[in-house]
Design a protein around this motif. Structure first.
Motif, short mmCIF file in Angstrom:
data_model
loop_
_atom_site.label_atom_id
_atom_site.label_comp_id
_atom_site.label_asym_id
_atom_site.label_seq_id
_atom_site.Cartn_x
_atom_site.Cartn_y
_atom_site.Cartn_z
N ALA B 30 0.84 -1.19 0.00
CA ALA B 30 0.00 0.00 0.00
C ALA B 30 0.88 1.24 0.00
N GLY B 31 0.52 2.21 -0.80
CA GLY B 31 1.26 3.46 -0.85
C GLY B 31 2.50 3.42 -1.72
N GLU B 32 2.81 2.25 -2.27
CA GLU B 32 4.01 2.13 -3.10
C GLU B 32 3.76 2.73 -4.48
N LYS B 33 4.82 3.33 -5.07
CA LYS B 33 4.72 3.86 -6.43
C LYS B 33 5.65 3.06 -7.32
N ILE B 34 5.09 2.51 -8.36
CA ILE B 34 5.90 1.66 -9.22
C ILE B 34 5.84 2.19 -10.64
N VAL B 35 6.99 2.32 -11.27
CA VAL B 35 7.03 2.73 -12.67
C VAL B 35 7.47 1.53 -13.50
N ILE B 36 6.70 1.25 -14.54
CA ILE B 36 7.03 0.12 -15.41
C ILE B 36 7.46 0.69 -16.75
N CYS B 37 8.65 0.28 -17.21
CA CYS B 37 9.08 0.75 -18.52
C CYS B 37 9.56 -0.43 -19.35
N GLY B 38 9.82 -0.16 -20.59
CA GLY B 38 10.25 -1.23 -21.49
C GLY B 38 9.90 -0.87 -22.91
N PRO B 39 10.50 -1.56 -23.87
CA PRO B 39 10.21 -1.25 -25.27
C PRO B 39 8.75 -1.58 -25.61
N ALA B 187 1.17 11.35 -6.02
CA ALA B 187 2.11 10.43 -5.40
C ALA B 187 2.49 10.94 -4.02
N GLU B 188 2.68 12.25 -3.90
CA GLU B 188 3.07 12.80 -2.61
C GLU B 188 1.98 12.62 -1.56
N ASP B 189 0.73 12.52 -2.02
CA ASP B 189 -0.38 12.31 -1.09
C ASP B 189 -0.49 10.86 -0.63
N GLY B 190 0.37 10.00 -1.15
CA GLY B 190 0.39 8.63 -0.64
C GLY B 190 -0.44 7.63 -1.41
N THR B 192 -1.34 4.65 -3.91
CA THR B 192 -0.65 3.51 -4.51
C THR B 192 -0.74 3.66 -6.02
N MET B 193 0.39 3.66 -6.69
CA MET B 193 0.37 3.93 -8.13
C MET B 193 1.19 2.92 -8.91
N LEU B 194 0.63 2.47 -10.02
CA LEU B 194 1.40 1.71 -10.99
C LEU B 194 1.34 2.49 -12.29
N CYS B 195 2.51 2.81 -12.81
CA CYS B 195 2.52 3.72 -13.94
C CYS B 195 3.40 3.19 -15.05
N VAL B 196 2.80 2.96 -16.21
CA VAL B 196 3.58 2.61 -17.39
C VAL B 196 3.96 3.90 -18.07
N THR B 197 5.23 4.20 -18.14
CA THR B 197 5.61 5.48 -18.77
C THR B 197 7.06 5.44 -19.22
N HIS B 198 7.40 6.34 -20.13
CA HIS B 198 8.79 6.49 -20.55
C HIS B 198 9.40 7.74 -19.95
N GLU B 199 8.63 8.41 -19.06
CA GLU B 199 9.14 9.65 -18.47
C GLU B 199 10.09 9.29 -17.32
N MET B 200 11.37 9.21 -17.64
CA MET B 200 12.34 8.74 -16.65
C MET B 200 12.55 9.75 -15.53
N GLY B 201 12.35 11.03 -15.85
CA GLY B 201 12.44 12.05 -14.81
C GLY B 201 11.41 11.81 -13.73
N PHE B 202 10.19 11.49 -14.17
CA PHE B 202 9.10 11.18 -13.26
C PHE B 202 9.47 9.97 -12.40
N ALA B 203 10.05 8.96 -13.05
CA ALA B 203 10.42 7.74 -12.34
C ALA B 203 11.43 8.06 -11.22
N ARG B 204 12.46 8.81 -11.56
CA ARG B 204 13.47 9.20 -10.58
C ARG B 204 12.84 9.94 -9.41
N GLN B 205 11.88 10.83 -9.73
CA GLN B 205 11.34 11.73 -8.73
C GLN B 205 10.42 11.02 -7.74
#
Lengths: 372, 246, 371
Positions: B30-39, B187-190, B192-205
């Protein structure tokens, strides 16, 4: 350039009018619309308003027009019903249902309508046995080569109260439905409509029965001599025309409905599902309203086509407007110019009226954002 | 780690005979943010679409908030109403105003009154910074505004989990930021997010974990710091060099 | 530090019950209990229809015989000998038997010109169009009517059957094309009078049923012409059909004209081309190519509508079938149905083939990189 075109067209018209005048004079044909008030002198086998041979050609026109409108309205009703079912069936997940709908559509829309009309009339209905050997369904419907005879209710004066009750029920039903929808929006509670509706029906018809008793008598068809007496007789020409028009147009409507529903992107259904909307709500509030926008304009032109196609009645002598005017009246009066003109004007005004309404509709829809 | 809200074990999925997802194992707290990337074609969208059963898997187990998603699931609609989803193509309802888009599901699924639903909708539209567009139709909005409406629409259902399927891929470059800003705030509000994206800046943040997929498999997963600075696989390295080079 | 090399897991075949026939059936026929019930119901319906249909067309049908006696079994299906005996009539009408080779030649040459014209990959389109629109109509006219080049004259009142159906439909569509193009251009013209005339013509003819147009052509046309000038019945019908079809054709062409981007007009104007040159060289070639499916669909409609000429006394395929029902040599209870089934089949084959062609062209045009 414009002047040239105009002059050419006017010149051609003047030439044609001149020809017509000299031809009419030479052949001793009357002109003008005076014939409309003359005695017609022929019978018509289906009249929605009172008509005898002594009535005028004007009355003939009215009878024919009503017959056209009757077969068109019923045809539109049945074609819509069948067409929507077929269109939905065509999109069914069930492969077999979808293929059956496809086969129906491909057969019926690729065979000329006139052939279908003649098939039902000469091939099927005229081939039925004579009234004495009529095929019957539960003694309520008798099918013979003289037409269909149907069990009917004979209403006397008191039936008025029942009509009033039925009207009240329809209005009450609409009101109840509205109220339930509003309740859903304002209180979040879904309410059932059918219970109060049933109560309303009992109250209204009970009241009507108290006022008027039972003003209906069953009019049972029975064989007398060589034909049926009693009941409601539907002439075979009407049945054949209605059947062919409905079956033919339904195939086109099915394709329109299919294209309309397909035009709603898959994403719309997915978004509804992702929000947790039940399938039925998604269909009613998301898919159908969008599909209808695509469906309605071509659907209207199919309705118009059906109305125009009802003129093929002349081939089996169903007394529609073309049949009684451009057929019988023309052969008696001989005033081709006026009669064809009247016939065309009637269809033309129906068409223009419809396309005017359609343009209004399209404008309104274009206003309510049409972008995805 | 507390009880995971999403648990996927040995999950496999085929499109016809094509094996799109292979032996997926994943747990999300719960509350975890996950970014999924790939070709493209790696199965990442399919994976998150399996989580609210827009796609059905054939093998293995997917549990969302303790309920197993299989053919027998009774209250699929209630699970879906707790899992919000934002699509690449927005998928707003074009025949409804922005406000109606947002109130539709709260009224028909959550049994809210129209007033409650509208108050809620206005609150979330405020949060995605377009309170003044409530009475417009989607066709009158820019892509970035439409996507923010789509986020507000999902939030109106008070979901526990939000799925984002390439939310910025269909946007013009200048509109990507306005959507990402909203997502960062969320995300800052806590959430739970699963996000498919190529925005690597967002992933880092914002990401707690970055998952890299290829050929229907999870190739590598790691905290963003380690993932970007020290990828474990050649394949990941190659992908990152392609994505980050521009 | 060295990174691991990653090798993808090999794909496994899908579970057996989700692929192949079983998987397909589960997905498409037996998804839910309701689906399974519906599938079984549909299967029963299909079996019933096939049973009735094949029973009538084959099992209980008669296949040989010289008159009605062949078709009077107690359980009688189709009476195919009727079709066999009348086949020549159904194709050629009362066209003299000795001269029917002329019709065959016209059919054959038409087919020869049409097939390569319809195939988008075959070249020589320009030559082909000139052949089909220039030489072929003249050839057909002299062949069919005769009276010159040593051919015996055949009156059009002796034409009938499929011959009349094809003549009316093909002449109608070919005649309507130039008129339809002019009307479409007129409707988009900047000149208000021209536009009003074209809109009026199009809306009037689209607003009335074909049958009234045919009545007009057969009853009123003689009134419009000066004394002594007269066309025969077939010619009058052809004029009516062509006028009627041109209104529909105009709307089809207009759709194509609207699809041409504004940039094309601007580019042509920038090159200094005038209205007619722009239209003829730039706009029409593109627009007409786009509307091929629309033209084919109009033709399908027209082809079915040719049956209406029987109401004004011509004998097209349906008319001639209808006419031969009165032949007492073949009066049986099944004659009507058999005749209609035959005519329906012929019409269906033509219309279905054309509708498939139209769909094919639509796909071809939407994927053609030259578009």
């Amino acid at each position: 350039m414009q002047v040239l075109v105009l002059a050419a067209v006017l010149g051609a018209m003047a030439w044609l009018v001149g020809n017509v005048q000299s031809n009419l004079e030479r052949q001793n044909i009357n002109s003008g619309f005076g014939f409309l008030s003359e005695r017609a002198g022929f019978g018509i086998n289906q009249t929605l308003i009172a008509y005898t041979e002594d009535d005028s050609f004007g009355r003939v026109l009215a009878v024919g027009l009503l017959n056209t409108l009757l077969v068109s309205a019923l045809g539109i009703f049945f074609a819509t019903l069948l067409g929507f079912s077929l269109g939905v069936a065509r999109l069914s997940r069930n492969w077999l249902i979808s293929k059956i709908a496809m086969v129906y559509i491909e057969i019926f829309r690729n065979v000329p309508l006139l052939l279908q009309i003649m098939f039902w009339y000469f091939g099927v209905l005229r081939n039925l046995p004579s009234p004495r050997q009529a095929v019957s369904i539960g003694d309520a419907i008798f099918m013979s080569n003289r037409g269909f005879v149907v069990l009917w209710l004979e209403a006397s004066a008191g039936a008025f109260w029942y009509g009033l009750a039925a009207l009240g029920l329809v209005i009450g039903g609409i009101w109840l439905r509205r109220r339930a929808a509003n309740a859903q929006i304002t209180t979040g509670q879904a309410t059932r409509v059918w219970r109060p509706l049933l109560g309303l029906a009992v109250a209204l018809f009970g009241g009507a029965a108290l006022m008027a008793g039972v003003p209906f008598a069953l009019d049972v068809p029975h064989l007398k001599g060589f034909n049926f007496r009693g009941g409601l007789t539907v002439i075979p020409e009407f049945v054949a025309l209605l059947l062919a028009l409905s079956l033919y147009t339904a195939a086109f409507i099915a394709e329109i409905v299919r294209a309309g529903i397909n035009s709603v992107s898959k994403g719309q259904r997915e978004a509804s599902a992702a929000l947790g909307l039940p399938e039925s709500v998604a269909l009613r509030l998301v898919v159908i309203p969008q599909a209808l926008r695509v469906i309605i304009p071509p659907l209207t032109s199919q309705y118009l086509n059906l109305t125009k196609n009802s003129s093929l009645a002349v081939a089996i002598a169903y007394p529609d407007i073309v049949s009684v005017l451009a057929g019988t009246t023309l052969s008696q009066v001989g005033q081709a110019l006026e009669i064809i003109f009247i016939t065309m004007m009637i269809y033309l005004s129906l068409s223009l009226l419809t396309s005017w309404a359609m343009n209004r509709y399209n404008q309104r829809m274009a206003f309510v954002g049409n972008n995805t | 780690m507390t009880d995971p809200v999403i648990r996927i074990s040995d999950m496999n999925k085929w499109f016809g005979t094509f094996h799109v997802l292979r032996d997926i194992n994943l747990q999300v707290a719960a509350g975890e943010k996950i970014v999924i990337c790939g070709p493209s074609g790696s199965g990442k969208s399919t994976l998150i679409r399996c989580l609210n059963r827009l796609e059905q898997h054939q093998e293995g187990v997917i549990e969302v908030e303790g309920v197993s998603l299989d053919g027998s699931v009774k209250n699929l609609e209630s699970i879906r109403s707790n899992v919000g989803m934002v699509f690449q193509q927005f998928n707003l309802f074009p025949h409804m105003s922005v406000l109606e888009n947002c109130t539709l599901a709260p009224i028909w699924v959550r049994q809210k009154t129209k007033q409650q639903a509208e108050a809620l909708a206005r609150q979330f539209l405020e949060r995605v910074r377009i309170p003044d567009q409530a009475d417009k139709y989607p066709g009158q909005l820019s892509g970035g505004q439409q996507q923010r409406v789509a986020i507000a629409r999902a939030l109106c259902m008070n979901p526990d989990i939000m799925l984002f399927d390439e939310p910025t891929s269909a946007l013009d470059p200048e509109m990507i930021k306005e959507v990402l800003d909203v997502m960062v705030e969320l995300a800052e509000d806590g959430m739970t997010m699963l996000c498919v994206t190529h925005e690597m800046g967002f992933a880092r943040q914002v990401a707690d974990r970055v998952i890299f997929m290829d050929e229907g498999e999870i190739v590598e997963e790691n905290a963003p710091e380690a993932f970007f600075s020290n990828p474990q696989n050649e394949r990941t390295k190659m992908f990152l060099s392609q994505v980050l080079s521009h | 530090m060295s990174a691991k090399t990653w090798t993808p897991k090999p794909a496994r075949p899908a579970p057996a019950n989700t692929v192949g026939f079983v998987g397909w059936a589960r997905e498409n026929l037996f998804t839910t209990k309701l689906d399974s019930a519906l599938t079984l119901l549909c299967a029963a319906l299909i079996i019933y229809v096939l049973d009735v249909g094949l029973g009538w067309a084959i099992v209980d049908a008669s296949f040989s015989g010289d008159d009605r006696n062949a078709c009077l079994k107690p359980v009688q299906g189709a009476c195919w000998p009727f079709i066999d005996a009348k086949f020549g009539q159904f194709i050629y009408g009362r066209y003299p038997e000795m001269e029917r080779w002329r019709v065959d030649w016209v059919f054959a040459l038409g087919l020869l010109g049409l097939v390569p014209l319809l195939m988008p990959t075959v070249g020589f389109k320009r030559a082909n169009v000139i052949f089909m629109l220039g030489f072929y109509p003249m050839f057909s006219f002299f062949m069919l009517t005769g009276g010159s080049f040593g051919l015996a004259a055949v009156d059009t009142s002796d034409w009938g059957g499929l011959l009349v159906t094809l003549v009316v439909a093909v002449t109608g569509i070919v005649g309507s094309l130039p008129l339809g193009i002019l009307l479409a251009l007129g409707r988009r013209s900047d000149l208000p009078i021209v536009r009003a005339l074209c809109v009026g013509f199009i809306e009037i003819f689209r607003g009335v049923p074909l049958i009234t147009v045919l009545f007009m052509a057969s009853v009123m046309l003689p009134l419009f012409l000066p004394d002594g000038v007269n066309f025969d019945k077939l010619m009058r019908c052809l004029i009516g059909v062509a006028l009627f079809a041109s209104a529909y054709m105009a709307e089809v062409v207009r759709g194509g004209l609207q699809a041409i981007p504004k940039g094309q007009y601007e580019a042509a104007a920038a090159l200094g081309l005038g209205y007619w040159k722009t239209t003829r060289l730039i706009i029409l070639p593109q627009a007409l190519k786009l509307v091929i499916p629309g033209i084919v669909n109009t033709f399908i409609g027209l082809f079915k509508d040719t049956t209406l000429v029987l109401i004004v006394g011509l004998f097209d395929l349906l008319g001639i079938v209808q006419l031969h029902f009165t032949d007492s040599t073949w009066a049986t209870p099944e004659t009507h149905i058999t005749g209609y089934a035959f005519a329906a089949f012929v019409f269906w084959v033509f219309c279905f083939a054309m509708s498939r062609y139209s769909i094919f062209m639509e796909k071809h045009l939407s994927t053609d990189p030259n578009q």
